[in-house]
Write an enzyme that holds these catalytic residues in place. Structure first.
Site, PDB file in Angstrom:
ATOM      1  N   HIS A  80       0.732  -1.153   0.222  1.00  0.00           N
ATOM      2  CA  HIS A  80      -0.065  -0.086   0.018  1.00  0.00           C
ATOM      3  C   HIS A  80       0.873   1.246  -0.156  1.00  0.00           C
ATOM      4  CE1 HIS A  80       0.288   0.796   4.330  1.00  0.00           C
ATOM      5  NE2 HIS A  80       0.389  -0.610   4.570  1.00  0.00           N
ATOM      6  N   ASP A  82      -0.254   4.335   1.052  1.00  0.00           N
ATOM      7  CA  ASP A  82      -0.611   5.313   2.030  1.00  0.00           C
ATOM      8  C   ASP A  82       0.096   5.126   3.327  1.00  0.00           C
ATOM      9  OD1 ASP A  82      -2.210   2.930   2.130  1.00  0.00           O
ATOM     10  OD2 ASP A  82      -3.528   3.807   3.468  1.00  0.00           O
ATOM     11  N   ASP A 112       6.432   0.868   7.160  1.00  0.00           N
ATOM     12  CA  ASP A 112       4.904   0.425   6.850  1.00  0.00           C
ATOM     13  C   ASP A 112       4.398   1.620   5.666  1.00  0.00           C
ATOM     14  OD1 ASP A 112       2.091  -0.167   6.920  1.00  0.00           O
ATOM     15  OD2 ASP A 112       1.906   0.542   8.770  1.00  0.00           O
ATOM     16  N   GLU A 144      -5.099   1.595   2.581  1.00  0.00           N
ATOM     17  CA  GLU A 144      -4.941   0.588   3.361  1.00  0.00           C
ATOM     18  C   GLU A 144      -5.028   0.841   4.879  1.00  0.00           C
ATOM     19  OE1 GLU A 144      -3.021  -2.629   6.027  1.00  0.00           O
ATOM     20  OE2 GLU A 144      -2.366  -0.296   5.676  1.00  0.00           O
ATOM     21  N   GLU A 145      -4.860   1.965   5.131  1.00  0.00           N
ATOM     22  CA  GLU A 145      -4.706   2.325   6.631  1.00  0.00           C
ATOM     23  C   GLU A 145      -6.155   2.773   7.041  1.00  0.00           C
ATOM     24  OE1 GLU A 145      -2.433   1.674   8.388  1.00  0.00           O
ATOM     25  OE2 GLU A 145      -0.461   1.837   7.502  1.00  0.00           O
ATOM     26  N   GLU A 169       4.252  -6.208   3.656  1.00  0.00           N
ATOM     27  CA  GLU A 169       4.116  -5.327   4.928  1.00  0.00           C
ATOM     28  C   GLU A 169       5.359  -5.753   5.872  1.00  0.00           C
ATOM     29  OE1 GLU A 169       2.013  -3.277   6.385  1.00  0.00           O
ATOM     30  OE2 GLU A 169       0.041  -3.565   5.164  1.00  0.00           O
ATOM     31  N   HIS A 355       3.043   2.905  12.730  1.00  0.00           N
ATOM     32  CA  HIS A 355       2.454   3.629  13.425  1.00  0.00           C
ATOM     33  C   HIS A 355       2.994   4.446  14.494  1.00  0.00           C
ATOM     34  CE1 HIS A 355      -1.355   1.667  11.539  1.00  0.00           C
ATOM     35  NE2 HIS A 355      -0.338   1.624  10.781  1.00  0.00           N
TER      36      HIS A 355
END
Length: 383
Positions: A80, A82, A112, A144-145, A169, A355
Protein backbone atom coordinates in the site's frame (compact mmCIF):
# COMPACT_ATOMS: atom_id res chain seq x y z
CA UNK A 1 17.07 2.17 -19.88
CA UNK A 2 17.64 0.98 -16.32
CA UNK A 3 20.27 3.65 -15.71
CA UNK A 4 17.43 6.19 -15.49
CA UNK A 5 16.47 4.74 -12.14
CA UNK A 6 17.86 6.59 -9.08
CA UNK A 7 19.88 4.59 -6.55
CA UNK A 8 18.18 2.72 -3.71
CA UNK A 9 18.49 5.46 -1.06
CA UNK A 10 17.35 8.15 -3.53
CA UNK A 11 14.26 6.11 -4.47
CA UNK A 12 13.53 5.64 -0.76
CA UNK A 13 14.09 9.37 -0.13
CA UNK A 14 11.64 10.42 -2.84
CA UNK A 15 8.98 7.95 -1.66
CA UNK A 16 9.18 9.27 1.92
CA UNK A 17 9.27 12.91 0.70
CA UNK A 18 5.95 12.44 -1.13
CA UNK A 19 3.17 12.66 1.50
CA UNK A 20 0.37 10.09 1.10
CA UNK A 21 -1.49 10.10 4.41
CA UNK A 22 -4.87 8.38 4.53
CA UNK A 23 -7.26 9.29 7.31
CA UNK A 24 -10.99 9.07 7.94
CA UNK A 25 -10.81 12.79 8.85
CA UNK A 26 -10.97 14.60 5.49
CA UNK A 27 -8.81 17.44 6.88
CA UNK A 28 -5.88 15.00 7.25
CA UNK A 29 -6.62 12.77 4.23
CA UNK A 30 -4.39 13.19 1.17
CA UNK A 31 -4.49 11.93 -2.41
CA UNK A 32 -1.79 9.41 -3.32
CA UNK A 33 -1.77 10.47 -6.99
CA UNK A 34 1.72 12.07 -6.92
CA UNK A 35 3.23 8.96 -5.32
CA UNK A 36 1.44 6.62 -7.75
CA UNK A 37 2.75 8.63 -10.72
CA UNK A 38 6.27 8.57 -9.25
CA UNK A 39 6.13 4.77 -8.92
CA UNK A 40 4.52 4.41 -12.35
CA UNK A 41 7.34 6.38 -13.97
CA UNK A 42 10.03 4.24 -12.35
CA UNK A 43 8.36 0.96 -13.31
CA UNK A 44 7.99 2.23 -16.90
CA UNK A 45 11.73 3.03 -16.84
CA UNK A 46 12.33 -0.65 -15.99
CA UNK A 47 10.23 -1.71 -18.99
CA UNK A 48 6.93 -2.50 -17.25
CA UNK A 49 3.57 -1.56 -18.72
CA UNK A 50 1.78 0.53 -16.12
CA UNK A 51 -1.92 1.04 -15.50
CA UNK A 52 -3.17 3.66 -13.03
CA UNK A 53 -6.70 2.99 -11.75
CA UNK A 54 -8.88 5.54 -9.91
CA UNK A 55 -10.40 3.84 -6.85
CA UNK A 56 -14.18 4.46 -6.67
CA UNK A 57 -15.67 5.91 -3.50
CA UNK A 58 -12.40 7.53 -2.36
CA UNK A 59 -11.09 11.09 -2.15
CA UNK A 60 -8.96 11.09 -5.33
CA UNK A 61 -7.06 7.85 -4.63
CA UNK A 62 -5.42 5.53 -7.15
CA UNK A 63 -4.03 2.03 -7.52
CA UNK A 64 -1.08 1.26 -9.79
CA UNK A 65 -0.64 -2.07 -11.55
CA UNK A 66 2.67 -2.67 -13.34
CA UNK A 67 3.19 -5.74 -15.52
CA UNK A 68 6.16 -7.37 -17.20
CA UNK A 69 5.91 -10.54 -19.26
CA UNK A 70 2.88 -12.34 -20.63
CA UNK A 71 0.86 -15.51 -20.28
CA UNK A 72 -0.95 -17.05 -17.33
CA UNK A 73 0.08 -17.35 -13.69
CA UNK A 74 3.17 -15.57 -12.44
CA UNK A 75 3.84 -13.57 -9.30
CA UNK A 76 2.19 -10.49 -7.79
CA UNK A 77 4.19 -8.28 -5.39
CA UNK A 78 1.83 -5.94 -3.55
CA UNK A 79 1.89 -3.11 -1.06
CA UNK A 80 0.00 0.00 0.00
CA UNK A 81 1.10 3.54 -0.81
CA UNK A 82 -0.59 5.30 2.11
CA UNK A 83 0.68 5.99 5.61
CA UNK A 84 -1.08 6.84 8.85
CA UNK A 85 -1.11 10.49 10.02
CA UNK A 86 1.76 11.49 12.33
CA UNK A 87 1.86 13.21 15.71
CA UNK A 88 4.11 16.23 15.15
CA UNK A 89 4.86 16.63 18.85
CA UNK A 90 6.20 13.09 19.23
CA UNK A 91 8.49 12.94 16.19
CA UNK A 92 12.04 14.18 16.78
CA UNK A 93 12.76 14.22 13.01
CA UNK A 94 10.94 15.47 9.91
CA UNK A 95 8.62 12.55 8.96
CA UNK A 96 9.03 13.38 5.24
CA UNK A 97 12.84 13.53 5.21
CA UNK A 98 14.62 10.19 5.02
CA UNK A 99 17.24 10.31 7.77
CA UNK A 100 20.02 7.75 8.07
CA UNK A 101 21.39 7.28 11.58
CA UNK A 102 22.88 4.37 13.49
CA UNK A 103 22.10 1.78 10.76
CA UNK A 104 18.48 2.88 10.61
CA UNK A 105 16.45 4.74 7.98
CA UNK A 106 13.92 7.05 9.65
CA UNK A 107 10.77 8.52 8.10
CA UNK A 108 7.00 8.10 7.82
CA UNK A 109 6.38 4.97 5.72
CA UNK A 110 9.93 3.58 5.96
CA UNK A 111 8.61 0.35 7.53
CA UNK A 112 4.86 0.61 6.87
CA UNK A 113 5.32 0.32 4.00
CA UNK A 114 6.33 2.66 1.17
CA UNK A 115 9.90 1.39 1.49
CA UNK A 116 8.92 -2.01 0.07
CA UNK A 117 8.63 -0.41 -3.38
CA UNK A 118 12.23 0.86 -3.11
CA UNK A 119 13.36 -2.73 -2.46
CA UNK A 120 11.39 -4.03 -5.45
CA UNK A 121 12.70 -1.36 -7.84
CA UNK A 122 16.28 -1.71 -6.66
CA UNK A 123 16.20 -5.51 -7.01
CA UNK A 124 14.55 -5.51 -10.44
CA UNK A 125 17.14 -3.19 -11.98
CA UNK A 126 19.43 -6.25 -11.93
CA UNK A 127 16.85 -8.67 -13.37
CA UNK A 128 16.64 -9.22 -17.13
CA UNK A 129 12.86 -8.97 -17.45
CA UNK A 130 12.85 -10.19 -21.07
CA UNK A 131 13.85 -13.65 -19.82
CA UNK A 132 10.77 -14.09 -17.60
CA UNK A 133 8.70 -17.11 -18.60
CA UNK A 134 5.70 -15.97 -16.56
CA UNK A 135 4.40 -12.47 -15.81
CA UNK A 136 5.52 -10.35 -12.87
CA UNK A 137 2.97 -7.89 -11.48
CA UNK A 138 3.49 -5.04 -9.02
CA UNK A 139 0.40 -3.69 -7.27
CA UNK A 140 0.43 -0.41 -5.31
CA UNK A 141 -2.85 0.20 -3.46
CA UNK A 142 -4.63 3.10 -1.76
CA UNK A 143 -6.27 3.58 1.64
CA UNK A 144 -5.04 0.42 3.37
CA UNK A 145 -4.82 2.31 6.66
CA UNK A 146 -8.50 3.35 6.56
CA UNK A 147 -10.93 1.36 4.40
CA UNK A 148 -8.74 -1.01 2.33
CA UNK A 149 -10.62 0.47 -0.63
CA UNK A 150 -7.71 -0.04 -3.03
CA UNK A 151 -7.21 -3.74 -2.31
CA UNK A 152 -10.97 -4.37 -2.30
CA UNK A 153 -11.41 -2.62 -5.66
CA UNK A 154 -8.51 -4.55 -7.20
CA UNK A 155 -9.83 -7.91 -5.99
CA UNK A 156 -13.37 -7.14 -7.19
CA UNK A 157 -12.41 -5.77 -10.61
CA UNK A 158 -9.33 -7.67 -11.81
CA UNK A 159 -9.37 -10.58 -14.24
CA UNK A 160 -5.76 -11.46 -13.35
CA UNK A 161 -5.05 -14.80 -11.74
CA UNK A 162 -1.35 -14.93 -10.80
CA UNK A 163 -0.05 -18.15 -9.25
CA UNK A 164 0.57 -16.33 -5.99
CA UNK A 165 1.09 -12.99 -4.26
CA UNK A 166 3.35 -11.55 -1.58
CA UNK A 167 2.33 -8.43 0.34
CA UNK A 168 5.43 -6.69 1.70
CA UNK A 169 4.09 -5.50 5.05
CA UNK A 170 6.73 -5.22 7.80
CA UNK A 171 6.88 -8.77 9.18
CA UNK A 172 10.64 -8.71 9.96
CA UNK A 173 10.95 -11.07 6.96
CA UNK A 174 8.96 -13.72 8.83
CA UNK A 175 6.35 -15.22 6.47
CA UNK A 176 2.74 -14.81 7.63
CA UNK A 177 0.01 -17.06 6.24
CA UNK A 178 -3.01 -16.23 8.42
CA UNK A 179 -4.61 -13.58 10.58
CA UNK A 180 -7.98 -12.93 12.20
CA UNK A 181 -10.43 -10.43 10.76
CA UNK A 182 -11.98 -7.43 12.46
CA UNK A 183 -15.48 -6.01 12.62
CA UNK A 184 -16.57 -3.13 14.83
CA UNK A 185 -20.20 -2.16 15.34
CA UNK A 186 -22.32 0.41 17.10
CA UNK A 187 -25.42 -1.10 18.73
CA UNK A 188 -27.91 1.70 19.25
CA UNK A 189 -31.11 1.56 21.30
CA UNK A 190 -33.71 4.29 20.91
CA UNK A 191 -35.91 4.39 24.00
CA UNK A 192 -38.50 6.90 25.20
CA UNK A 193 -37.54 9.47 27.84
CA UNK A 194 -39.69 10.40 30.78
CA UNK A 195 -39.50 11.13 34.50
CA UNK A 196 -38.24 8.26 36.65
CA UNK A 197 -41.28 8.62 38.95
CA UNK A 198 -43.49 7.08 36.24
CA UNK A 199 -41.55 4.21 34.58
CA UNK A 200 -44.56 3.02 32.56
CA UNK A 201 -44.58 6.21 30.48
CA UNK A 202 -41.10 5.66 29.04
CA UNK A 203 -38.92 2.97 27.48
CA UNK A 204 -35.56 2.68 29.22
CA UNK A 205 -32.80 2.28 26.61
CA UNK A 206 -30.30 1.10 29.25
CA UNK A 207 -32.58 -1.81 30.18
CA UNK A 208 -32.96 -2.78 26.52
CA UNK A 209 -29.19 -2.57 26.12
CA UNK A 210 -28.83 -4.89 29.13
CA UNK A 211 -31.02 -7.41 27.28
CA UNK A 212 -28.92 -6.94 24.14
CA UNK A 213 -25.61 -7.45 25.96
CA UNK A 214 -26.98 -10.65 27.55
CA UNK A 215 -27.72 -11.95 24.04
CA UNK A 216 -24.30 -10.87 22.75
CA UNK A 217 -22.50 -12.58 25.64
CA UNK A 218 -24.34 -15.80 24.77
CA UNK A 219 -23.13 -15.35 21.16
CA UNK A 220 -19.60 -14.82 22.46
CA UNK A 221 -19.76 -18.24 24.15
CA UNK A 222 -21.20 -19.82 21.00
CA UNK A 223 -18.34 -18.42 18.91
CA UNK A 224 -15.82 -19.74 21.43
CA UNK A 225 -17.36 -23.22 21.39
CA UNK A 226 -18.04 -23.49 17.67
CA UNK A 227 -14.88 -22.07 16.06
CA UNK A 228 -11.27 -23.11 16.78
CA UNK A 229 -7.92 -22.59 15.09
CA UNK A 230 -4.96 -24.04 16.96
CA UNK A 231 -2.50 -21.78 15.12
CA UNK A 232 -3.59 -18.69 17.05
CA UNK A 233 -2.49 -17.87 20.61
CA UNK A 234 -6.17 -17.06 21.28
CA UNK A 235 -7.61 -19.94 19.24
CA UNK A 236 -11.23 -18.69 18.99
CA UNK A 237 -13.04 -15.54 17.81
CA UNK A 238 -13.05 -12.78 20.43
CA UNK A 239 -15.74 -10.22 21.23
CA UNK A 240 -15.11 -7.03 23.18
CA UNK A 241 -17.48 -4.38 24.55
CA UNK A 242 -15.28 -1.30 24.32
CA UNK A 243 -17.46 1.75 24.90
CA UNK A 244 -20.98 2.44 26.15
CA UNK A 245 -22.88 5.67 26.57
CA UNK A 246 -26.45 6.39 27.55
CA UNK A 247 -28.70 8.63 29.59
CA UNK A 248 -28.17 12.03 31.18
CA UNK A 249 -29.53 12.01 34.74
CA UNK A 250 -30.43 9.63 37.57
CA UNK A 251 -34.06 10.80 37.61
CA UNK A 252 -34.73 10.48 33.87
CA UNK A 253 -35.68 7.39 31.90
CA UNK A 254 -32.83 6.85 29.45
CA UNK A 255 -33.90 7.73 25.90
CA UNK A 256 -30.86 6.48 24.04
CA UNK A 257 -27.97 4.10 24.66
CA UNK A 258 -25.10 3.14 22.36
CA UNK A 259 -22.57 0.33 22.68
CA UNK A 260 -19.37 0.05 20.61
CA UNK A 261 -18.08 -3.50 20.26
CA UNK A 262 -15.72 -5.52 18.11
CA UNK A 263 -15.39 -9.13 16.99
CA UNK A 264 -12.22 -10.71 15.61
CA UNK A 265 -13.32 -13.68 13.49
CA UNK A 266 -11.08 -16.61 12.61
CA UNK A 267 -10.29 -17.36 8.97
CA UNK A 268 -13.15 -19.42 7.56
CA UNK A 269 -15.85 -17.52 9.46
CA UNK A 270 -17.18 -15.27 6.69
CA UNK A 271 -18.42 -11.73 7.24
CA UNK A 272 -21.90 -12.69 6.03
CA UNK A 273 -22.01 -15.67 8.43
CA UNK A 274 -20.91 -13.40 11.26
CA UNK A 275 -23.52 -10.83 10.30
CA UNK A 276 -26.14 -13.56 10.38
CA UNK A 277 -25.05 -14.73 13.84
CA UNK A 278 -25.10 -11.16 15.17
CA UNK A 279 -28.59 -10.48 13.80
CA UNK A 280 -29.82 -13.82 15.11
CA UNK A 281 -28.46 -13.03 18.59
CA UNK A 282 -30.20 -9.64 18.69
CA UNK A 283 -33.43 -10.82 17.01
CA UNK A 284 -35.30 -11.51 20.30
CA UNK A 285 -34.68 -7.92 21.47
CA UNK A 286 -35.74 -6.51 18.09
CA UNK A 287 -38.88 -8.67 18.14
CA UNK A 288 -39.85 -7.49 21.64
CA UNK A 289 -39.06 -3.84 20.87
CA UNK A 290 -39.71 -3.27 17.15
CA UNK A 291 -37.80 -0.40 15.54
CA UNK A 292 -35.77 0.44 18.64
CA UNK A 293 -32.52 -1.46 17.96
CA UNK A 294 -30.12 -0.67 15.11
CA UNK A 295 -26.68 -2.05 14.27
CA UNK A 296 -24.23 0.13 12.35
CA UNK A 297 -20.64 -0.37 11.19
CA UNK A 298 -17.96 1.74 12.90
CA UNK A 299 -15.32 0.72 10.33
CA UNK A 300 -15.44 -1.28 7.09
CA UNK A 301 -15.19 -4.96 8.07
CA UNK A 302 -12.12 -7.07 7.31
CA UNK A 303 -12.50 -10.85 6.98
CA UNK A 304 -10.06 -13.37 8.42
CA UNK A 305 -7.37 -14.71 6.10
CA UNK A 306 -5.47 -17.95 5.64
CA UNK A 307 -3.24 -19.36 2.94
CA UNK A 308 -3.31 -23.18 3.18
CA UNK A 309 -0.11 -24.59 4.67
CA UNK A 310 0.18 -27.16 1.87
CA UNK A 311 0.16 -24.53 -0.90
CA UNK A 312 3.28 -24.37 -3.09
CA UNK A 313 3.82 -20.70 -2.15
CA UNK A 314 4.07 -21.61 1.55
CA UNK A 315 6.40 -24.54 0.82
CA UNK A 316 8.71 -22.48 -1.42
CA UNK A 317 8.97 -19.48 0.92
CA UNK A 318 9.51 -21.64 4.02
CA UNK A 319 12.34 -23.41 2.18
CA UNK A 320 13.92 -20.16 0.92
CA UNK A 321 13.85 -18.57 4.36
CA UNK A 322 14.50 -21.71 6.38
CA UNK A 323 11.64 -20.88 8.74
CA UNK A 324 7.98 -21.79 9.15
CA UNK A 325 5.10 -19.48 8.32
CA UNK A 326 3.33 -17.78 11.23
CA UNK A 327 -0.10 -16.46 12.15
CA UNK A 328 -0.50 -12.93 13.55
CA UNK A 329 -3.03 -10.75 15.32
CA UNK A 330 -3.01 -7.63 13.13
CA UNK A 331 -5.00 -7.16 9.90
CA UNK A 332 -3.71 -6.62 6.35
CA UNK A 333 -5.02 -6.51 2.77
CA UNK A 334 -4.33 -10.26 2.49
CA UNK A 335 -7.98 -11.44 2.73
CA UNK A 336 -8.79 -9.35 -0.36
CA UNK A 337 -5.70 -10.29 -2.40
CA UNK A 338 -6.26 -13.94 -1.36
CA UNK A 339 -9.56 -13.78 -3.32
CA UNK A 340 -7.39 -13.31 -6.44
CA UNK A 341 -4.64 -15.84 -5.69
CA UNK A 342 -2.87 -17.59 -2.77
CA UNK A 343 -1.17 -14.86 -0.72
CA UNK A 344 1.54 -14.53 1.92
CA UNK A 345 2.41 -11.45 3.98
CA UNK A 346 6.18 -11.03 4.08
CA UNK A 347 8.35 -7.94 4.12
CA UNK A 348 11.20 -5.94 5.65
CA UNK A 349 10.97 -3.88 8.82
CA UNK A 350 9.23 -4.59 12.10
CA UNK A 351 5.52 -4.19 12.86
CA UNK A 352 6.72 -2.72 16.19
CA UNK A 353 7.81 0.43 14.31
CA UNK A 354 4.59 0.79 12.29
CA UNK A 355 2.39 3.74 13.34
CA UNK A 356 5.07 4.91 15.80
CA UNK A 357 6.82 8.29 16.14
CA UNK A 358 10.30 8.20 14.55
CA UNK A 359 9.29 5.19 12.45
CA UNK A 360 12.34 3.42 11.02
CA UNK A 361 13.63 0.38 9.21
CA UNK A 362 16.91 -1.29 10.16
CA UNK A 363 19.45 -1.34 7.31
CA UNK A 364 20.18 -4.99 8.23
CA UNK A 365 17.02 -5.81 6.23
CA UNK A 366 18.39 -4.40 2.95
CA UNK A 367 20.44 -7.33 1.66
CA UNK A 368 18.14 -10.19 2.79
CA UNK A 369 15.10 -8.40 1.33
CA UNK A 370 16.78 -7.86 -2.04
CA UNK A 371 17.88 -11.51 -2.04
CA UNK A 372 14.39 -12.71 -1.19
CA UNK A 373 12.69 -10.63 -3.92
CA UNK A 374 15.23 -11.88 -6.48
CA UNK A 375 14.65 -15.49 -5.37
CA UNK A 376 10.83 -15.39 -5.49
CA UNK A 377 10.85 -13.63 -8.87
CA UNK A 378 13.25 -16.26 -10.18
CA UNK A 379 11.23 -19.14 -8.75
CA UNK A 380 7.73 -18.05 -9.80
CA UNK A 381 8.50 -16.24 -13.08
CA UNK A 382 11.39 -18.25 -14.57
CA UNK A 383 10.10 -21.79 -14.06
Amino acid sequence: MKTKLPNFIEIYRQLIATPSISATDSALDQSNETLINLLGGWFRDLGFTVEVQPVPGTRNKFNMLAKSGSGAGGLLLAGHTDTVPFDDGRWTRDPFTLTEHDNKLYGLGTADMKGFFAFILDTLRDVELSTLKKPLYILATADEETTMAGAKYFSESTALRPDCAIIGEPTSLKPVRAHKGHISNAIRIQGQSGHSSDPGRGVNAIELMHESITQLMALRNTLKERYRHAGFAIPYPTMNFGHIHGGDAANRICACCELHMDIRPLPGLTLSDLDGLLNEALAPVSARWPGRLTVGELHPPIPGYECPREHQLVQVVEKLLGRETEVVNYCTEAPFIQQVCPTLVLGPGSIEQAHQPDEFIDTAFIKPTRDLIAQVVHHFCHH
